[in-house]
Design a protein around this motif. Structure first.
Motif, PDB file in Angstrom:
ATOM      1  N   LEU A 279     -43.575   4.005  40.998  1.00  0.00           N
ATOM      2  CA  LEU A 279     -44.448   4.411  39.518  1.00  0.00           C
ATOM      3  C   LEU A 279     -43.614   5.804  39.254  1.00  0.00           C
ATOM      4  CD1 LEU A 279     -47.030   1.786  38.888  1.00  0.00           C
ATOM      5  CD2 LEU A 279     -44.888   1.583  38.763  1.00  0.00           C
ATOM      6  N   ASP A 280     -44.767   6.696  40.181  1.00  0.00           N
ATOM      7  CA  ASP A 280     -44.111   8.379  38.505  1.00  0.00           C
ATOM      8  C   ASP A 280     -42.313   8.917  39.222  1.00  0.00           C
ATOM      9  OD1 ASP A 280     -44.745   8.324  41.417  1.00  0.00           O
ATOM     10  OD2 ASP A 280     -45.642   9.524  41.529  1.00  0.00           O
ATOM     11  N   GLU A 281     -41.701   7.663  39.683  1.00  0.00           N
ATOM     12  CA  GLU A 281     -40.026   7.502  40.086  1.00  0.00           C
ATOM     13  C   GLU A 281     -39.111   6.972  38.887  1.00  0.00           C
ATOM     14  OE1 GLU A 281     -39.146   7.969  44.165  1.00  0.00           O
ATOM     15  OE2 GLU A 281     -41.070   9.170  44.819  1.00  0.00           O
ATOM     16  N   VAL A 282     -39.021   7.570  37.845  1.00  0.00           N
ATOM     17  CA  VAL A 282     -38.323   6.683  37.348  1.00  0.00           C
ATOM     18  C   VAL A 282     -36.868   7.115  37.487  1.00  0.00           C
ATOM     19  CG1 VAL A 282     -37.512   7.004  34.978  1.00  0.00           C
ATOM     20  CG2 VAL A 282     -39.861   7.066  35.620  1.00  0.00           C
ATOM     21  N   ASP A 283     -36.460   5.787  37.370  1.00  0.00           N
ATOM     22  CA  ASP A 283     -34.891   5.899  37.653  1.00  0.00           C
ATOM     23  C   ASP A 283     -34.377   6.407  36.636  1.00  0.00           C
ATOM     24  OD1 ASP A 283     -32.098   4.926  38.923  1.00  0.00           O
ATOM     25  OD2 ASP A 283     -32.409   2.907  39.188  1.00  0.00           O
ATOM     26  N   HIS A 284     -33.811   7.689  37.072  1.00  0.00           N
ATOM     27  CA  HIS A 284     -32.929   7.958  35.978  1.00  0.00           C
ATOM     28  C   HIS A 284     -31.395   7.902  36.150  1.00  0.00           C
ATOM     29  CE1 HIS A 284     -36.007  10.925  33.951  1.00  0.00           C
ATOM     30  NE2 HIS A 284     -36.858  10.736  35.980  1.00  0.00           N
ATOM     31  N   ASP A 285     -30.678   8.090  36.949  1.00  0.00           N
ATOM     32  CA  ASP A 285     -29.247   6.758  37.515  1.00  0.00           C
ATOM     33  C   ASP A 285     -28.686   6.016  36.721  1.00  0.00           C
ATOM     34  OD1 ASP A 285     -28.811   9.550  39.090  1.00  0.00           O
ATOM     35  OD2 ASP A 285     -29.676   8.652  40.855  1.00  0.00           O
TER      36      ASP A 285
END
Length: 390
Positions: A279-285
Motif C-alpha cells: 500500500l505504500d507504493e502509489v502508482d505514480h505512472d
C-alpha cells in the motif's frame, strides 16, 4: 442459551452486521475480531467513499437506494448517548459520460434505474455543456447525472459510527489477528486469535475484506476474491468548477471535489493489476500516463493540475464478476460470507448488514432478497453481469 456470532473483520461490512444483529436481537452474543483497530490500512478508511444508484443490475441499485436512506438518517440511527455522528454526506451526484459507443448501454441502464426509483437525469451533449460549462463534450453524445441520492461522504466516519453504535448495543470488539479456525465436520466451532484466545461460535461471519482469502482458506474454501491496490490522488487546480459531480469519464478515469481540491483515480489495466501490492507504493505512472492526460482533455482547465497528496487502499476484488458474495457456502453450514465488494462495500454496507442479520436470525432474507449474490452463482458459473464497473 444465546447464540454466539463471531465476525472476522470490523470494517464497514463487519460493523454493519454487528450493529444490525444487536439492534435486532439483544440476546445474540456478537464478537468482532479486527486486526487493525486504527483502520489505518482498511478499505473503509482509504477508499474514495461514495455512493451511487447508477448500476445495471436491479439488486445493486436497490442496495444503494437503501444505503442512501441509511446515510441520510445516520445521526438518528447511530446516535450514542446523545452524540449524533456526522459523515459529511454530500449529494453531488455521479455523472457517467458516454461516447457513441457507450450510448446504448447508458440509455438502457438509465431506464432500469428510473424504473426502480433512482433520481437520474439523462442529458444530451448540449444539455451537459449547459449544465457543466467547463466540460469538453466534443466526443460525447450523452451523460447520466444523479440529481439526488448519489455523492460522497466520510468513509472513516461511517465505520467509526457503526462500530461505536454496535459496541453501545453490546457487541464486543477484539483487536487481534485470526490465526486459525477449528471445524467439526461441516461446522465451525472455534476461532483462534493471535491474542491467545479461542472464541466459540455458533455462526462465523467472514467479513475480512482484503484479507478474505486467508480466512476462507482456513476452512478449505477457495474464494475468488483478491486484494487489489487502487491509488488515489488529491489534486489542486486554479480552476474552480461549478456544480462538479463525481465524474466518470468513458475511459474509467474519475474525479470529484474534495473541499477546495479534487480526488481522482482509475483502475489500472488488467495486465498491470497483480494481487497484494504494497500500500505504500502509489502508482505514480498511472497518474502521469493515464489520469492527468484524460482529465486535461475532459476538463481543459485541469491542464495545470498539481498533486497535493496521494495514497493507496485495497479493493477486495471479486475476479469472478466484480460483485459481492453474500451467504452460506454449501461446504460450511454455519459460516456466512460477505466478501468481494470490488469497491462497493461502503455503499452496500447497510443493506448487507441488514440482510446478513436476517439470514442469521431468521434463516432467510425478510427485507431485500440478496440471494442472487449467493455462492450458488459462483459454484455454477453464473456471473452477475454489471455493465457499470468503476
Amino acid at each position: 442459551m444465546s447464540s454466539q456470532v463471531v465476525i472476522v473483520g470490523g470494517g464497514v461490512i463487519g460493523s454493519s452486521i454487528a450493529y444490525f444483529l444487536r439492534a435486532s436481537d439483544p440476546t445474540v452474543s456478537v464478537t468482532v475480531i479486527e486486526r487493525d483497530p486504527s483502520y489505518a490500512k482498511s478499505s473503509s478508511a482509504l477508499s474514495a467513499a461514495s455512493i451511487r444508484q447508477q448500476f445495471s443490475t436491479p439488486l445493486s441499485i436497490q442496495m444503494s437506494l437503501y444505503g442512501i436512506e441509511f446515510l441520510r438518517n445516520i445521526g438518528e440511527l447511530l446516535e450514542v448517548d446523545g452524540n449524533k455522528p456526522e459523515i459529511d454526506l454530500h449529494e453531488g451526484g455521479y455523472l457517467f459520460l458516454a461516447t457513441p459507443a457507450g450510448e446504448g448501454i447508458l440509455r438502457e441502464n438509465h431506464a432500469l434505474q428510473k424504473s426502480l426509483g433512482a433520481d437520474i437525469d439523462l442529458l444530451s451533449a448540449e444539455a451537459l455543456k449547459a449544465k457543466f460549462p467547463w466540460l469538453n463534450v466534443d466526443d460525447l453524445v450523452a451523460g447520466a447525472y444523479g440529481v439526488s441520492g448519489e455523492g460522497w461522504f466520510d468513509g472513516y466516519g461511517l465505520v467509526q459510527a457503526l462500530r461505536k453504535k454496535a459496541q453501545a448495543l453490546g457487541a464486543r470488539y477484539v483487536a487481534s489477528d485470526v490465526i486459525g479456525i477449528e471445524c467439526d465436520g461441516r461446522k465451525v466451532t472455534h476461532v483462534l486469535a493471535s491474542n491467545g484466545e479461542r472464541y466459540a461460535c455458533d455462526t462465523l461471519v467472514n467479513a475480512a475484506g482484503a484479507w478474505t482469502r486467508t480466512i476462507s482458506e482456513m476452512m478449505g474454501i477457495n474464494i475468488p476474491v483478491y486484494a487489489r491496490r487502487r491509488s488515489i490522488f488529491n489534486v489542486s487546480s486554479p480552476a474552480r468548477l461549478t456544480n462538479a459531480p463525481l465524474l466518470i469519464d468513458p475511459t474509467g478515469v474519475y474525479f470529484r471535489p474534495e473541499g477546495k481540491t479534487y480526488i481522482t483515480g482509475t483502475s489500472p489495466s488488467a495486465d498491470n493489476d497483480p494481487d497484494d501490492l504494497p500500500l505504500d507504493e502509489v502508482d505514480h505512472d498511472l497518474f502521469d500516463e493515464v489520469i492527468w492526460p484524460t482529465l486535461a482533455n475532459r476538463v481543459p482547465e485541469f491542464e495545470a493540475l498539481r498533486v497535493e497528496n496521494c495514497w493507496s487502499g485495497y479493493y477486495e476484488y471479486n475476479v469472478f464478476d466484480h460483485n459481492a458474495i453474500i451467504g452460506y457456502h454449501p461446504d460450511i453450514e454455519n459460516c456466512v460470507f460477505a466478501n468481494g465488494y470490488s469497491g462497493h462495500g461502503l455503499q452496500q454496507g447497510p443493506a448487507t448488514g441488514r440482510g446478513v442479520s436476517e439470514l442469521i436470525l431468521a434463516g432467510k432474507y425478510t427485507s431485500l432478497d440478496l440471494s442472487s449474490m449467493s455462492w450458488g452463482r459462483v459454484l455454477e458459473n453464473r456471473p452477475i453481469v454489471e455493465k457499470n464497473v468503476v
